[in-house]
Design an enzyme around this catalytic site. Structure first.
Site, short mmCIF file in Angstrom:
data_model
loop_
_atom_site.label_atom_id
_atom_site.label_comp_id
_atom_site.label_asym_id
_atom_site.label_seq_id
_atom_site.Cartn_x
_atom_site.Cartn_y
_atom_site.Cartn_z
CG ASP A 1 -1.99 -0.96 1.28
OD1 ASP A 1 -2.14 -1.72 0.30
OD2 ASP A 1 -2.73 -1.00 2.28
CG HIS B 1 2.62 -8.80 0.40
ND1 HIS B 1 2.05 -9.94 0.92
CD2 HIS B 1 2.48 -7.84 1.36
CE1 HIS B 1 1.57 -9.69 2.13
NE2 HIS B 1 1.82 -8.41 2.42
CB SER C 1 10.71 3.17 4.39
OG SER C 1 11.89 3.61 3.77
#
Length: 285
Positions: A90, A146, A247
């Site tokens: 995200d 992911h 980050s």
């Protein structure tokens, strides 16, 4: 605070020591009440969608546990197709495009070296001229990383470095930011060729951890490059690692192997599992 004043202030901070201190505090045992208060204040301040979390707020013993929370199963569907690239996190698009003359765009009027980012001249040759995208994770975002494609993990690298912030003022003002900050790189072989998934550390990001091997950054260890004799199979959407604060993730692809979708423009929000590109049309089979 103006960009120049902000960067002057950050330059004076003991960024690594501060990051380790804050990281330790977020994992401190025996202070559940303080952690719960911090979690709730943080969720309000940054408008975190706590309904998406795997567990209710009161189930997290520490702030650190909450920050690296998992999502409810199935809440981020992964776009199908072995040659369809999906967002690994995200976040928000910072930049997207192609490397040119061995350099990537950092911000308008500022670029940096692909070889320096990867800390490997040989690997940089494989990705020269290929597509890349940089995705910024804000404090409110889900902070696990992911796989953008299925395939095999062939190894990983740890590159020690600085811990500058990776917010907008720093991206605009710190030369070679992503190539000088601490980072962990996952090397993959996929249906569309080699892929590098680069997790970039930042101030207060005390650690980047891998999900498939023993690595936790910002521990004072030297640079490492691990190559697997038997590469590890991974499915698209499987977990690669996590940030223990917000980050940036950078994806790099081989030349001519991936066409990024036109919608990947700066400031476009992304969700884990959303399609962001695929095999170029002329190569599609």
């Amino acid at each position: 605070m103006k960009d120049a004043a902000f960067l002057s202030f950050v330059k004076l901070l003991p960024k690594r020591q501060l990051s380790r201190f804050v990281g330790g505090a977020t994992r401190l045992d025996g202070a559940r009440g303080a952690h719960q208060a911090a979690i709730r204040a943080f969720a309000r301040q940054y408008q975190v969608n706590v309904e998406e979390a795997e567990l209710p707020i009161e189930a997290y013993e520490t702030f650190g546990e909450f920050f690296v929370r998992k999502l409810k199963p199935g809440i981020r569907p992964v776009a199908p197709g072995e040659d369809v690239v999906v967002s690994p996190v995200d976040g928000t698009v910072s930049q997207a495009g192609h490397t040119a003359n061995g350099r990537l765009i950092q911000a308008k009027g500022r670029d940096y070296s692909l070889a320096a980012l990867l800390d490997d001249e040989e690997e940089a040759r494989h990705f020269s001229g290929g597509a890349f995208t940089t995705i910024y994770l804000s404090p409110r975002d889900y902070h696990r990383i992911h796989a953008p494609l299925g395939g095999r993990i062939t190894g990983w690298s740890y590159v020690p470095g600085n811990l500058w912030p990776v917010n907008r003022p720093s991206v605009r003002g710190v030369p070679d930011l992503f190539a000088v900050n601490e980072r962990a790189i996952v090397w993959m072989e996929t249906a569309v060729g080699r892929v590098a998934v680069i997790a970039v550390g930042a101030t207060i990001v005390g650690r980047i951890r891998l999900a498939f091997d023993e690595l936790a950054t910002n521990q004072g260890e030297p640079a490492r490059r691990v190559r697997y004799e038997a590469p590890r199979t991974i499915n698209k959407g499987d977990e690669l690692g996590m940030f223990e604060m917000g980050s940036t993730v950078i994806l790099c692809f081989e030349r001519g192997k991936v066409a990024l979708d036109d919608r990947l423009q700066p400031e476009v929000p992304l969700l884990l599992g959303e399609r962001i590109g695929g095999r170029p049309q002329q190569d599609a089979t």
